[in-house]
Write an enzyme that holds these catalytic residues in place. Structure first.
Site, PDB file in Angstrom:
ATOM      1  CD  GLU A  96      24.667 -22.597  14.259  1.00  0.00           C
ATOM      2  OE1 GLU A  96      26.206 -22.423  13.805  1.00  0.00           O
ATOM      3  OE2 GLU A  96      23.694 -23.500  13.048  1.00  0.00           O
ATOM      4  CG  HIS A 129      26.069 -16.298  10.605  1.00  0.00           C
ATOM      5  ND1 HIS A 129      25.117 -16.662  10.271  1.00  0.00           N
ATOM      6  CD2 HIS A 129      27.363 -17.081  10.417  1.00  0.00           C
ATOM      7  CE1 HIS A 129      25.162 -18.094  10.116  1.00  0.00           C
ATOM      8  NE2 HIS A 129      26.111 -17.976   9.943  1.00  0.00           N
ATOM      9  CD  GLU A 174      22.093 -21.624   9.585  1.00  0.00           C
ATOM     10  OE1 GLU A 174      23.340 -22.454   9.401  1.00  0.00           O
ATOM     11  OE2 GLU A 174      22.729 -20.402   9.656  1.00  0.00           O
ATOM     12  CE1 TYR A 195      23.330 -27.641   7.970  1.00  0.00           C
ATOM     13  CE2 TYR A 195      22.991 -26.211   9.976  1.00  0.00           C
ATOM     14  CZ  TYR A 195      23.294 -25.901   8.778  1.00  0.00           C
ATOM     15  OH  TYR A 195      23.642 -24.762   8.204  1.00  0.00           O
ATOM     16  NE  ARG A 199      19.160 -16.381  10.135  1.00  0.00           N
ATOM     17  CZ  ARG A 199      20.745 -17.334  10.040  1.00  0.00           C
ATOM     18  NH1 ARG A 199      20.619 -18.197   9.710  1.00  0.00           N
ATOM     19  NH2 ARG A 199      20.998 -17.542  11.071  1.00  0.00           N
ATOM     20  CG  ASN A 218      20.859 -22.312  12.271  1.00  0.00           C
ATOM     21  OD1 ASN A 218      19.828 -21.692  11.886  1.00  0.00           O
ATOM     22  ND2 ASN A 218      22.610 -21.420  12.295  1.00  0.00           N
TER      23      ASN A 218
END
Ligand code: GBH
Length: 458
Positions: A172, A127, A352, A300, A83, A298
């Protein structure tokens, strides 16, 4: 304890896509080589105090010149997919007007290089590195940018649409709108909530219109968007904390998923925004709700909110990463299950997931036990979501290699491959070795019993 690469609970179906991820601005460098125009991040990096170590993306990992050996490295890991993102100002320097054939040529060679190595290209169009000339016109706050983005998507798809497996419109949008235009800690550094919400509407609208344009072009790639999402937990059961958590979840998650899957913004968030709510034109909401083939997530950490100001992460009792983010793998299972429960989602991809840790390179090795542990536990969290019935398409580690971590500069390292920025030497960390061994076992055992719930990911 870290699951071992051979842990039987970590057996995934053979069609599950494993990958590593990067983005253009964070790795390419070559900021003004071969006709590339400036992006808002090139400009933002020049603002005193914007970047922790006063660095910029001019050289980064020099991937623009080292892409062939970087692709060899990716192939050596044994992943299925890579990616990456395309730099809009590299292929169309001013955001409108002339295209740059040398920029397009770079991505054509990159995609062909991936295919030649048996790797599936997963392309992200945006991005964050908007052409600076569009920002001079208001950037994402200006409705014109929506149409410039659709043109960009069409031009890229003309070149690459038949050769890439997957196209993501935006990475995002919450970060670009809120961190870019409300708190202003990211480019373009605007601090105005109404502007932020208008930008978020234009990002969503450009996503929907680009999907429609690419469908009309009958591109072969799977089409979708990537969102940064976290479970939003209240610090206590006090009504004020619960109400705040509900509103913050509205702003982070429902603000994007309600329009995409239900063609409407959440009423409670609109009410809280009052005069800061975006202007929406007739037809916009239906365009945003265009059918997608996948949803990228994504992940985290979770977020914890308290009515009396920022929650102190040291109260969590959990390990935290070098970014100060709590390590909370079960939040990923919770999030994936919630998405499939609350929305008619297509197959989900973790696009991600990874952690920044303080690494040391000693005698050609980086013993990044914490990163290995982070990745292994999050892969286990994906397996658990699948056991609970969530339809998953794949998982990608952030990041292939250490790179420019936005406002944190180069001090924060997310790579499973170490980068020496003096010599541009790449060194596999122990986490990369773990991932390679894990993927090797997946392929070897792919006839064995697998985690159920993969659904049909076609
Ligand atoms: C991603 O964004 C980006 O796509 C990628 O480019 C970047 O390098 C990577 O993550 C690592 O940062 O302030 O403690 O409440 C991450 C989006 C949004 C995740 C803010 C953490 C807030 C954590 N981030 N979020 S906290």
């Amino acid at each position: 304890t870290t699951p071992t690469p051979t842990d039987p609970t970590l057996q995934f179906p053979p069609e599950f896509v494993w990958g590593v991820a990067t983005s253009a601005f964070q790795i390419e460098g070559a900021a003004d080589v071969d006709g590339k125009g400036p992006s808002i991040w090139d400009t933002f990096c020049q603002q005193p105090g914007a970047i922790a170590d006063a660095s910029d993306g001019r050289i980064a990992c020099d991937h623009y010149h080292r892409w062939e050996s970087d692709l060899d490295l990716i192939a050596d890991l044994g992943v299925d997919a890579y990616r990456f993102s395309v730099s809009w100002p590299r292929v169309r320097p001013g955001g409108s007007g002339a295209w740059n054939p040398r920029g397009l040529g770079f991505y054509e060679r990159l995609v062909d290089g991936l295919l030649a190595r048996g790797l599936q290209p997963y392309v992200t169009l945006n991005h964050w590195d908007l052409p600076d000339e569009l920002q001079a016109n208001g950037g994402w706050a200006n409705r014109d940018t929506v149409h410039r983005f659709v043109e960009y998507a069409q031009g890229l798809a003309d070149c690459l649409g038949d050769r890439v497996a997957s196209i993501t419109t935006h990475n995002e949008p919450w970060v670009m709108s809120v961190l870019g235009h409300e708190t202003g800690i990211f480019a373009p550094g605007v601090k105005n909530r109404a502007t932020a919400m208008q930008a978020s509407h234009h990002l969503l609208l450009s996503h929907g219109l680009a999907i429609q344009a690419l469908r009309a072009q009958s591109v072969k790639a799977q089409l979708g968007i990537v969102l940064n999402l976290s479970p939003m937990h209240a610090a206590t059961a006090a009504p004020a904390d619960l109400a705040k958590a509900r509103l913050e979840d509205g702003r982070l998650t429902r603000w994007f998923l309600d329009p995409i899957f239900n063609a409407s913004y959440p009423a409670d968030v609109l009410e809280a925004l009052g005069a800061d709510a975006p202007r929406v034109e007739a037809g916009d909401m239906n365009a945003i709700a265009s059918r997608m083939d996948f949803l990228g997530v994504n992940y985290y950490s979770r977020a914890v909110v308290s009515a009396d100001g920022p929650w102190d992460v040291s109260r969590s009792g959990r390990e935290i990463t070098d970014m100060g983010w709590e390590i909370y793998p079960e939040g990923l299972t919770e999030l994936l299950m919630r998405l499939q429960r609350d929305y008619p989602v297509p197959p989900l991809f973790v696009t991600e997931n990874g952690g920044a840790f303080k690494d040391s390179l000693v005698d050609g090795r980086v013993h990044d036990r914490q990163r290995t542990d982070y990745i292994a536990r999050h892969i286990a969290a994906v397996a658990e979501a699948m056991r609970q019935g969530v339809r998953m398409g794949g998982y990608m580690v952030w990041s292939l290699m250490d790179n420019f971590e936005w406002a944190s500069g180069y001090e924060k390292r997310f790579g499973i491959v170490h980068v020496d920025y003096e010599t541009q030497t790449r060194t596999l960390k122990d986490s990369a070795r773990w991932y390679r061994e894990f993927l090797h076992r997946q392929k070897a055992d792919s006839s064995a019993t697998t985690v159920p719930g993969a659904g049909s990911v076609t």
